[in-house]
Design an enzyme around this catalytic site. Structure first.
Site, PDB file in Angstrom:
ATOM      1  N   CYS A 169      80.324 -23.251  96.117  1.00  0.00           N
ATOM      2  CA  CYS A 169      81.025 -23.909  97.072  1.00  0.00           C
ATOM      3  C   CYS A 169      81.249 -25.336  96.933  1.00  0.00           C
ATOM      4  CB  CYS A 169      80.023 -23.740  98.628  1.00  0.00           C
ATOM      5  SG  CYS A 169      80.366 -24.712  99.908  1.00  0.00           S
TER       6      CYS A 169
ATOM      7  N   CYS B 133      80.124 -27.649  99.715  1.00  0.00           N
ATOM      8  CA  CYS B 133      78.629 -28.011  99.721  1.00  0.00           C
ATOM      9  C   CYS B 133      78.117 -28.865  98.411  1.00  0.00           C
ATOM     10  CB  CYS B 133      77.852 -26.801  99.731  1.00  0.00           C
ATOM     11  SG  CYS B 133      78.714 -25.375 100.782  1.00  0.00           S
ATOM     12  N   ASP B 134      78.539 -28.413  97.375  1.00  0.00           N
ATOM     13  CA  ASP B 134      77.962 -29.286  96.162  1.00  0.00           C
ATOM     14  C   ASP B 134      78.608 -30.240  95.246  1.00  0.00           C
ATOM     15  OD1 ASP B 134      75.813 -27.398  96.844  1.00  0.00           O
ATOM     16  OD2 ASP B 134      76.787 -25.795  95.831  1.00  0.00           O
TER      17      ASP B 134
END
Ligand code: NAP
Length: 314
Positions: free
Chosen positions: A136, A139-140
């Site tokens: 992701c 997200c990261d």
């Protein structure tokens, strides 16, 4: 065990499940929605959704599903957390079990989506999550500011992840096993025009380096054409090689294809072989797999459930 029998139990809160929740709630069916480990589904890991109709400037994936959830709640949908482990569809009502609860329902809408496919490497297991291997970018991605990273895959997801990562990273290697991207033309054009992205064609990830240190330090790729291996120094590895449908608890009671996708009955997209049980979104659709088509299937499933319940006059 809750004694009550639900009119409609919806499993999953991606676009399909939430749309089914909106429609069944508006039909006064008081649906109960089981929210799994990823509330909002795959869209919550997408940075910007540019192709959902009605949002000319795009919309962020999390915001879109959050609005859908609020919309469903507004009409009376109820949400509960859980992971369905077992389904007994042999009689009526249908019985579904999580670790702690047993639910009984007249109609069931399965909208469990799909989970990211992984490469299956030992180092990937060790480094997944905090160690620098992730699925992701939204997200990261920000953790990799000014660093070099690799994205694996050649579809729309891989291209989207790679493009998103160029906002933070110095360089993005896009590792694809063939010499042609599977992604839509517009995504291909963007990727190939982006100077921060370097294509690594015809290559498989042979190993992810750094497992002993607990942090990714690079990848070893195998060039299938040149038949040679080389190492690329990166701090993060983003895997975007497709998805596996989340259908395991239902695979005994309902037919699935060789990849685990639920098989719709006859010409219908969303009916299963059992009456009152419907499937919508990425757990059944391996062709279109779009947010809008998942939402459409959720709508169809809800309308079918509503009609079936009215016909049966439970
Ligand atoms: P996908 O289209 O199935 O692509 C998966 C990619 O991973 C393919 O390029 C495939 O290679 C590669 N791959 C699969 N297994 C692999 C392995 N073991 N090792 C190395 N590479 C492997 O999946 P997706 O990109 O997640 O897209 C899924 C669906 O969502 C598609 O319908 C896509 O259009 C849609 N989507 C749309 C958008 C958008 O419109 N903005 C964004 C994301 C996703 P091959 O090409 O060689 O098979």
């Amino acid at each position: 065990m809750p004694e009550e029998i639900e009119n409609v139990l919806i499993i999953g809160t991606g676009c399909a499940g939430l749309t089914a929740a909106i429609y069944t709630a508006r039909a006064n069916l008081n649906p109960l929605v089981i929210e799994g480990s990823q509330p909002g589904g795959q869209l919550t890991t997408t940075s910007e959704v540019e192709n959902f109709p009605g949002f000319s400037k795009g919309v962020d994936g999390y915001g879109l599903t959050d609005e859908m959830r609020k919309q469903a709640k507004r009409f009376g949908a109820r949400f509960t957390q859980g992971f369905i482990k077992e389904a007994d569809f042999s009689g009526h009502p249908r019985i579904l079990k999580t670790e702690k609860e047993t639910y009984r329902a007249r109609a069931v809408i399965i909208a469990t989506g799909a989970s990211p496919r992984l490469l299956g490497l030992e180092a990937e297991k060790k480094l997944y999550g905090g160690g620098g291997v992730t699925t992701c970018a939204t997200c990261d991605g920000a953790f990799y500011r000014d660093m070099d990273v690799a994205v694996v895959g050649g579809g729309d997801s891989a291209c989207e992840e790679a493009l998103f990562l160029t906002r933070f990273c110095s360089k993005v290697y896009l590792i694809h096993r063939r010499d042609e991207l599977r992604a839509s033309q517009i995504m291909q054009d963007r990727v190939l025009a982006e100077p921060k992205i370097e294509m690594v064609w015809n290559s498989l990830v042979d190993d992810i380096l750094g497992a002993d240190q607990g942090a990714v330090s690079g990848i070893r790729v195998f060039d299938r054409v040149k038949e040679e291996k080389r190492e690329i120094s990166v701090k993060g590895v983003f895997i975007a090689i497709g998805h596996i449908p989340n259908t395991k608890p239902f695979a005994e009671a309902l037919p699935v294809d060789e990849n685990g996708y639920l098989l719709p009955e006859g010409k219908s997209q969303i009916k299963t072989k059992l009456e009152g049980i419907y499937a919508a979104g990425d757990c059944v659709d391996h062709v279109y797999r779009q947010a809008i088509t998942a939402a459409g299937m959720g709508c169809q499933a809800a309308i079918e459930a509503e009609r079936w319940l009215a016909e049966k006059s439970f």
